[in-house]
Design a protein around this motif. Structure first.
Motif, short mmCIF file in Angstrom:
data_model
loop_
_atom_site.label_atom_id
_atom_site.label_comp_id
_atom_site.label_asym_id
_atom_site.label_seq_id
_atom_site.Cartn_x
_atom_site.Cartn_y
_atom_site.Cartn_z
N ASN A 99 0.72 -1.17 0.04
CA ASN A 99 -0.07 -0.06 0.19
C ASN A 99 0.76 1.40 0.02
OD1 ASN A 99 -2.51 -1.19 -0.19
ND2 ASN A 99 -2.72 -1.22 2.14
N SER A 100 2.25 1.27 0.54
CA SER A 100 2.87 2.36 0.54
C SER A 100 3.46 2.57 -0.84
CB SER A 100 3.95 2.26 1.60
OG SER A 100 3.66 1.90 2.97
N ILE A 101 3.68 1.52 -1.62
CA ILE A 101 4.12 1.88 -2.98
C ILE A 101 3.09 2.32 -3.83
CG2 ILE A 101 4.98 0.41 -5.06
CD1 ILE A 101 6.39 -1.57 -3.08
N SER B 194 2.78 5.87 -2.89
CA SER B 194 3.73 6.87 -3.39
C SER B 194 3.67 6.81 -5.08
CB SER B 194 4.94 6.43 -2.72
OG SER B 194 5.21 4.96 -3.53
N SER B 195 2.78 6.29 -5.49
CA SER B 195 2.96 6.04 -7.12
C SER B 195 1.58 6.79 -7.41
CB SER B 195 2.80 4.72 -7.56
OG SER B 195 4.03 4.00 -7.09
N GLY B 196 0.81 7.45 -6.48
CA GLY B 196 -0.39 8.12 -6.90
C GLY B 196 -1.45 7.15 -6.99
N TRP C 251 -6.14 2.28 -5.44
CA TRP C 251 -5.87 0.96 -5.56
C TRP C 251 -5.57 -0.01 -4.06
CZ3 TRP C 251 -2.85 -0.63 -10.50
CH2 TRP C 251 -3.44 0.00 -11.55
N LYS C 252 -5.36 1.07 -3.15
CA LYS C 252 -5.05 0.60 -1.81
C LYS C 252 -6.18 -0.49 -1.27
CE LYS C 252 -3.06 3.33 1.12
NZ LYS C 252 -2.82 4.70 1.74
N GLN C 253 -5.79 -1.53 -0.69
CA GLN C 253 -6.76 -2.43 -0.21
C GLN C 253 -6.40 -3.19 1.28
OE1 GLN C 253 -9.82 -3.52 -1.86
NE2 GLN C 253 -9.10 -2.26 -3.83
#
Length: 290
Positions: A134-136, A139-141, A145-147
C-alpha cells in the motif's frame, strides 16, 4: 541360500529401520485418526461410538465446504504458479552463469525459512496502514488501489496464495533442476545439429524428457495444497468470516479449540481422501494427454 535370496534379505534388513519409522509416524497416526473418527470424544471423557455421524456433520457444514473450495483454489494456484515458476528458474540455473551457486542459494532461501517468519514478513507487505504494498501504491499516486489485502473477501485468498507460491517455488525449482541435469548432452547436441531452436528444444525435447519429473512435482503440489496450515493460520487464521479458511484449519479448530476430537479426526480422513482423489484425477488427465 542362493545369492538372490540373500541379497533380498540384506536389502529388507537395511530398509527395516526406515520402514518402522514410516509406519510409526505416518501409517499409525492415520489408523488412529480413522478409529477416533467414529467416536464422539473430547479428549477427557469416555468415548461414545457414533458411526459415520462425524463425517455427516462435516459434510453438512458450509464452513467445511468453504475450506474445501479454498483448498482447491490453493491447489490450482500452486499448479499454475509454482510449477511454471520452478521450471523457469531451473532452466535459467541450468546454464553456465557467473555466481551460479549464489543464485541457487538465494532462490531456494524461501523454502528453508520458517512458515511463521514468512507469514510475518508478508503480513508487513500486506499491512493496511503501513504495509509495503500500500505504501508503494500511495507513493505512485494510486491511492484508489490500496486495499485491506488480507481482510478482503475478494483479495484475501489471492494474497495468501501469492505468499504460498513465493515460499514453495524453490522446492520445485530444485526438483526440475535435477531432472534437467539428467538429460543427456548427446540428445541436446543432436537437436542443435538438426536445427532445433531454443523453444523447439524446450517443447519437443526438454519437456517430454521431464515427464516423470513433472508428474512428481504435480503430486507434491497437490498434496502440499491440501496440507497447508501454518502459513494461512498465522496470516489470517482463516478469516475474515472463514474467507481464507482451509480444511486443515477447520480440522484444527474443531479438534483443539472446540475439543471435538472425533470430528477433527473425521475431517483429517476426508482431507486424505480428497487429496488422493485429486492425485488420481491428475494421473488420469496426464495419461490421457500422453
Amino acid at each position: 541360500m542362493n545369492v538372490t535370496k540373500r541379497m533380498g534379505i540384506t536389502i529388507f534388513v537395511g530398509m527395516l529401520p526406515a520402514l518402522i519409522i514410516y509406519i510409526g509416524i505416518a501409517l499409525v497416526p492415520v489408523a488412529m485418526s480413522l478409529y477416533y473418527s467414529f467416536f464422539d470424544w473430547n479428549g477427557l471423557s469416555s468415548m461414545t461410538f457414533v458411526g459415520f455421524d462425524n463425517y455427516v456433520t462435516a459434510l453438512k457444514d458450509s464452513i467445511f465446504w468453504k475450506g474445501f473450495q479454498n483448498n482447491i483454489y490453493m491447489m490450482i494456484s500452486g499448479i499454475v504458479g509454482q510449477l511454471p515458476a520452478g521450471l523457469f528458474f531451473a532452466l535459467l540455473l541450468n546454464r553456465s552463469l557467473r555466481g551460479l551457486k549464489l543464485y541457487r542459494s538465494v532462490l531456494f532461501l524461501p523454502v528453508i525459512i520458517s512458515a511463521v517468519i514468512v507469514s510475518l514478513v508478508w503480513n508487513m507487505v500486506y499491512g493496511t496502514e503501513s504495509g509495503l504494498l500500500n505504501s508503494i501504491l500511495s507513493s505512485s499516486g494510486l491511492d484508489s488501489w490500496k486495499q485491506n489485502w488480507l481482510g478482503s473477501p475478494r483479495w484475501g485468498m489471492l494474497s495468501v496464495s501469492i505468499t504460498y507460491l513465493w515460499q514453495n517455488y524453490g522446492f520445485f525449482m530444485v526438483i526440475f533442476l535435477a531432472g534437467l541435469q539428467n538429460i543427456s548432452e548427446e540428445v541436446k547436441e543432436a537437436a542443435v545439429m538438426d536445427g532445433a531452436t531454443g523453444w523447439t528444444r524446450l517443447w519437443f525435447i526438454t519437456l517430454p524428457m521431464l515427464k516423470e519429473t513433472i508428474w512428481v512435482t504435480l503430486i507434491f503440489s497437490i498434496s502440499n495444497s491440501f496440507r497447508v496450515f501454518d502459513l494461512i493460520y498465522v496470516m489470517t487464521a482463516g478469516g475474515p468470516a472463514h474467507n481464507t479458511e482451509v480444511m486443515s484449519i477447520y480440522m484444527y479448530t474443531n479438534a483443539f479449540s472446540n475439543m471435538y476430537f472425533g470430528l477433527g479426526s473425521a475431517v483429517s480422513i476426508l482431507i486424505l481422501i480428497f487429496s488422493l482423489i485429486a492425485i488420481y484425477a491428475a494421473k488420469l488427465i496426464t495419461r490421457r494427454n500422453d
